[in-house]
Design a protein around this motif. Structure first.
Motif, PDB file in Angstrom:
ATOM      1  N   GLU A 285     -36.252 -48.753 -71.325  1.00  0.00           N
ATOM      2  CA  GLU A 285     -34.676 -48.572 -70.709  1.00  0.00           C
ATOM      3  C   GLU A 285     -33.907 -49.923 -72.441  1.00  0.00           C
ATOM      4  O   GLU A 285     -32.815 -49.809 -72.449  1.00  0.00           O
ATOM      5  CB  GLU A 285     -34.909 -49.266 -69.580  1.00  0.00           C
ATOM      6  CG  GLU A 285     -34.672 -47.840 -68.703  1.00  0.00           C
ATOM      7  CD  GLU A 285     -33.799 -48.360 -67.286  1.00  0.00           C
ATOM      8  OE1 GLU A 285     -33.313 -49.631 -66.710  1.00  0.00           O
ATOM      9  OE2 GLU A 285     -34.461 -47.542 -66.207  1.00  0.00           O
ATOM     10  N   ALA A 290     -35.505 -44.206 -71.207  1.00  0.00           N
ATOM     11  CA  ALA A 290     -34.751 -44.269 -69.758  1.00  0.00           C
ATOM     12  C   ALA A 290     -36.137 -43.695 -69.243  1.00  0.00           C
ATOM     13  O   ALA A 290     -37.282 -43.243 -69.811  1.00  0.00           O
ATOM     14  CB  ALA A 290     -34.111 -42.511 -69.705  1.00  0.00           C
ATOM     15  N   THR A 292     -38.143 -41.761 -65.230  1.00  0.00           N
ATOM     16  CA  THR A 292     -38.131 -41.605 -63.916  1.00  0.00           C
ATOM     17  C   THR A 292     -39.576 -41.329 -63.089  1.00  0.00           C
ATOM     18  O   THR A 292     -40.135 -41.136 -64.250  1.00  0.00           O
ATOM     19  CB  THR A 292     -36.775 -40.645 -62.943  1.00  0.00           C
ATOM     20  OG1 THR A 292     -37.360 -39.359 -63.897  1.00  0.00           O
ATOM     21  CG2 THR A 292     -35.602 -41.260 -63.938  1.00  0.00           C
ATOM     22  N   GLN A 295     -37.269 -38.169 -60.095  1.00  0.00           N
ATOM     23  CA  GLN A 295     -35.648 -38.316 -59.287  1.00  0.00           C
ATOM     24  C   GLN A 295     -35.650 -39.622 -59.376  1.00  0.00           C
ATOM     25  O   GLN A 295     -34.391 -39.630 -59.961  1.00  0.00           O
ATOM     26  CB  GLN A 295     -36.169 -38.154 -57.939  1.00  0.00           C
ATOM     27  CG  GLN A 295     -36.466 -36.791 -57.616  1.00  0.00           C
ATOM     28  CD  GLN A 295     -37.138 -36.053 -56.083  1.00  0.00           C
ATOM     29  OE1 GLN A 295     -38.018 -36.683 -55.686  1.00  0.00           O
ATOM     30  NE2 GLN A 295     -36.089 -35.196 -55.629  1.00  0.00           N
ATOM     31  N   ARG A 297     -34.785 -43.554 -60.232  1.00  0.00           N
ATOM     32  CA  ARG A 297     -35.089 -44.353 -61.464  1.00  0.00           C
ATOM     33  C   ARG A 297     -36.561 -45.551 -61.371  1.00  0.00           C
ATOM     34  O   ARG A 297     -36.501 -45.842 -60.250  1.00  0.00           O
ATOM     35  CB  ARG A 297     -34.165 -45.217 -62.085  1.00  0.00           C
ATOM     36  CG  ARG A 297     -34.169 -46.615 -62.974  1.00  0.00           C
ATOM     37  CD  ARG A 297     -33.117 -47.350 -62.430  1.00  0.00           C
ATOM     38  NE  ARG A 297     -32.500 -48.884 -63.759  1.00  0.00           N
ATOM     39  CZ  ARG A 297     -32.487 -48.945 -63.869  1.00  0.00           C
ATOM     40  NH1 ARG A 297     -31.816 -50.624 -62.699  1.00  0.00           N
ATOM     41  NH2 ARG A 297     -32.738 -50.863 -64.769  1.00  0.00           N
ATOM     42  N   GLN A 317     -33.281 -40.587 -72.996  1.00  0.00           N
ATOM     43  CA  GLN A 317     -32.230 -40.190 -71.798  1.00  0.00           C
ATOM     44  C   GLN A 317     -32.004 -38.565 -71.825  1.00  0.00           C
ATOM     45  O   GLN A 317     -32.943 -38.596 -70.591  1.00  0.00           O
ATOM     46  CB  GLN A 317     -31.351 -41.480 -72.281  1.00  0.00           C
ATOM     47  CG  GLN A 317     -30.470 -41.065 -70.776  1.00  0.00           C
ATOM     48  CD  GLN A 317     -29.559 -42.905 -70.705  1.00  0.00           C
ATOM     49  OE1 GLN A 317     -29.689 -43.192 -71.929  1.00  0.00           O
ATOM     50  NE2 GLN A 317     -29.076 -42.692 -69.850  1.00  0.00           N
ATOM     51  N   GLU A 318     -31.607 -37.714 -72.946  1.00  0.00           N
ATOM     52  CA  GLU A 318     -31.468 -36.535 -72.823  1.00  0.00           C
ATOM     53  C   GLU A 318     -32.981 -35.787 -72.463  1.00  0.00           C
ATOM     54  O   GLU A 318     -33.074 -35.077 -70.992  1.00  0.00           O
ATOM     55  CB  GLU A 318     -30.970 -36.526 -73.471  1.00  0.00           C
ATOM     56  CG  GLU A 318     -31.906 -35.970 -74.830  1.00  0.00           C
ATOM     57  CD  GLU A 318     -30.609 -35.336 -75.650  1.00  0.00           C
ATOM     58  OE1 GLU A 318     -31.194 -36.410 -77.452  1.00  0.00           O
ATOM     59  OE2 GLU A 318     -30.644 -33.835 -76.344  1.00  0.00           O
ATOM     60  N   TYR A 319     -33.272 -36.411 -72.497  1.00  0.00           N
ATOM     61  CA  TYR A 319     -34.730 -35.590 -72.664  1.00  0.00           C
ATOM     62  C   TYR A 319     -35.326 -35.716 -70.658  1.00  0.00           C
ATOM     63  O   TYR A 319     -35.978 -34.890 -70.295  1.00  0.00           O
ATOM     64  CB  TYR A 319     -36.347 -35.777 -73.291  1.00  0.00           C
ATOM     65  CG  TYR A 319     -35.994 -35.206 -75.179  1.00  0.00           C
ATOM     66  CD1 TYR A 319     -36.443 -36.180 -75.888  1.00  0.00           C
ATOM     67  CD2 TYR A 319     -34.649 -34.360 -74.907  1.00  0.00           C
ATOM     68  CE1 TYR A 319     -36.364 -35.555 -76.866  1.00  0.00           C
ATOM     69  CE2 TYR A 319     -34.833 -34.326 -76.346  1.00  0.00           C
ATOM     70  CZ  TYR A 319     -35.244 -34.845 -76.892  1.00  0.00           C
ATOM     71  OH  TYR A 319     -34.932 -34.632 -78.840  1.00  0.00           O
ATOM     72  N   VAL A 320     -35.401 -37.114 -70.794  1.00  0.00           N
ATOM     73  CA  VAL A 320     -35.706 -37.410 -69.398  1.00  0.00           C
ATOM     74  C   VAL A 320     -34.700 -36.436 -68.228  1.00  0.00           C
ATOM     75  O   VAL A 320     -34.828 -36.310 -66.618  1.00  0.00           O
ATOM     76  CB  VAL A 320     -35.553 -39.283 -68.945  1.00  0.00           C
ATOM     77  CG1 VAL A 320     -36.022 -39.461 -67.308  1.00  0.00           C
ATOM     78  CG2 VAL A 320     -36.842 -39.741 -69.125  1.00  0.00           C
ATOM     79  N   GLU A 321     -33.377 -36.708 -68.497  1.00  0.00           N
ATOM     80  CA  GLU A 321     -32.481 -36.124 -67.743  1.00  0.00           C
ATOM     81  C   GLU A 321     -32.486 -34.638 -66.924  1.00  0.00           C
ATOM     82  O   GLU A 321     -32.760 -33.879 -66.260  1.00  0.00           O
ATOM     83  CB  GLU A 321     -30.838 -36.321 -68.259  1.00  0.00           C
ATOM     84  CG  GLU A 321     -30.658 -37.435 -67.363  1.00  0.00           C
ATOM     85  CD  GLU A 321     -29.616 -37.753 -68.110  1.00  0.00           C
ATOM     86  OE1 GLU A 321     -28.707 -38.736 -68.792  1.00  0.00           O
ATOM     87  OE2 GLU A 321     -28.588 -37.313 -69.377  1.00  0.00           O
ATOM     88  N   ASN A 324     -35.566 -34.338 -64.570  1.00  0.00           N
ATOM     89  CA  ASN A 324     -35.190 -35.013 -63.395  1.00  0.00           C
ATOM     90  C   ASN A 324     -34.200 -33.468 -63.288  1.00  0.00           C
ATOM     91  O   ASN A 324     -33.953 -33.029 -62.051  1.00  0.00           O
ATOM     92  CB  ASN A 324     -33.986 -35.882 -63.501  1.00  0.00           C
ATOM     93  CG  ASN A 324     -34.380 -37.345 -63.808  1.00  0.00           C
ATOM     94  OD1 ASN A 324     -35.923 -37.325 -63.989  1.00  0.00           O
ATOM     95  ND2 ASN A 324     -33.931 -38.020 -64.299  1.00  0.00           N
ATOM     96  N   GLU A 325     -33.642 -32.447 -63.788  1.00  0.00           N
ATOM     97  CA  GLU A 325     -33.337 -31.678 -63.308  1.00  0.00           C
ATOM     98  C   GLU A 325     -34.063 -31.000 -63.220  1.00  0.00           C
ATOM     99  O   GLU A 325     -33.464 -29.886 -62.476  1.00  0.00           O
ATOM    100  CB  GLU A 325     -32.424 -30.813 -64.456  1.00  0.00           C
ATOM    101  CG  GLU A 325     -30.779 -31.239 -64.671  1.00  0.00           C
ATOM    102  CD  GLU A 325     -30.328 -31.335 -66.374  1.00  0.00           C
ATOM    103  OE1 GLU A 325     -29.063 -31.870 -66.957  1.00  0.00           O
ATOM    104  OE2 GLU A 325     -30.074 -29.357 -66.817  1.00  0.00           O
TER     105      GLU A 325
END
Ligand code: AHG
Ligand code: MN
Ligand code: MN
Length: 329
Positions: A285, A290, A292, A295, A297, A317-321, A324-325
């Protein structure tokens, strides 16, 4: 004029000056961690020459075979930090229970949690291995011995976190919440020199995903969908070393997504929250990435027990998001 050589000690002192509230305590803790890192690096680099390879024949609290270097690294870190008067308690991957500071030594206001040697199954094959550490301020205002609640703190409360990578060179990478800085050990002078100031995860990150696909038959449908998505349009390539510190360091410097997901035989994954996942999540971070559990953090997770495992998705961040999706729904 040659560029100034910035040693770890000089860097820590200059950082301390920027923050009047900073006490010398943390400087001393990091100095002692660096000493332990040099001793472990020396042993790792000579492992093939002296009888330090292979297993001890013992198993640790996780039922994993303990390598001689695991035990050596565990002891070196304890011996380097048990007497400095800055810590009131320690915890190690290799010790089932918290490790008290010997009664003959003064106690301080910090606790140290560590994985003395990460990736130890790779030692005999000369693959990069590492040490991971996490520092918290004690919660209990009492003085004297620390207690379990001083260890069971969420990652957001870490005062420092980092790792040592024993690879083609030995690197110490750490953060105190003011960016991530990397130091490379110059063996000729025995000093860690600032080689990677203010590390930032590249954006966009390389399209690399890192997971042990051998377990894909045990994954959830969501996990399988995520990996299929990464192999689809804009295909990622796969890199997996099997040493968390090495896989994470590559992710930090090149970008990408490292995963150790839950599966049917390991409902919380394999990696331990307090001394593997939480410190690396703070580093990630702080470098603009990012982390997680698919789901939540990671740094918000309040630990319930010392060797608690947690699934991990860490990197850009974009890959972790994206993870998460798929995972979090
Ligand atoms: P450790 O050697 O401290 O027990 O850690 C090993 C971990 C970690 O380094 C790596 O990411 C993971 O084990 C690899 O596990 P798999 O072999 O199941 O992929
Ligand atoms: Mn480990
Ligand atoms: Mn370990």
């Amino acid at each position: 004029m040659e560029k100034a050589v910035v040693t770890l000690n000089r860097f820590i002192i200059e950082e301390e000056r920027k923050h009047p509230a900073a006490t010398g305590d943390f400087t001393s803790i990091l100095h002692d961690i660096a000493l332990a890192a040099k001793l472990i690096s020396r042993a790792v680099n000579k492992a093939g020459l002296i009888d330090i390879l292979g297993g001890t024949g013992d198993e640790n609290v996780h039922g994993e075979r303990v390598q001689k270097l695991d035990e050596y690294a565990n002891q070196v870190i304890f011996n380097a930090l048990d007497h400095g008067g800055r810590l009131c308690l320690m915890a190690s991957e290799e010790s089932a229970e918290p490790i008290p500071i010997p009664k003959q030594f003064p106690k301080g206001d910090y606790v140290l949690l560590y994985d003395p040697l990460d990736g130890s199954s790779n030692i005999d094959a000369n693959v990069s291995i590492g040490t991971i550490f996490s520092v918290h301020h004690r919660r209990d205002p009492r003085h004297g011995d620390g207690a379990i609640e001083d260890l069971l703190q969420p990652g957001t409360r870490q005062v420092a976190a980092g790792y040592v990578l024993y690879g083609s060179s030995t690197m110490l990478v750490y953060t105190t919440g003011m960016g991530v800085h990397g130091f490379t050990l110059d063996n000729s002078i025995g000093e860690f020199l600032l080689s990677h100031p203010m590390i930032r995860i590249p954006k966009p990150g390389k399209r690399i995903y890192s997971v042990n696909e051998a377990y894909s038959d045990r994954w959830s449908a969501e996990q399988r969908k995520l990996v299929e998505r990464l192999k689809g349009k804009g295909r990622f390539s796969l890199r997996y070393i099997g040493s968390l510190v090495a896989d994470f360091h590559r992710t930090l410097l090149y970008g990408g997504l490292f995963m150790y997901p839950a599966d049917s035989s390991a409902p919380n994954g394999k990696l331990r929250l307090l001394y593997e996942v939480s410190p690396l999540s703070m580093v990630c971070e702080q470098a603009g990435g990012a982390a997680t559990d698919g789901q939540r953090r990671i740094l918000d997770i309040v630990p319930e027990e010392l060797h608690q495992r947690v699934p991990i998705y860490i990197g850009n961040q974009e890959y972790v998001e994206l993870a998460n999706e798929c995972i979090g729904g």
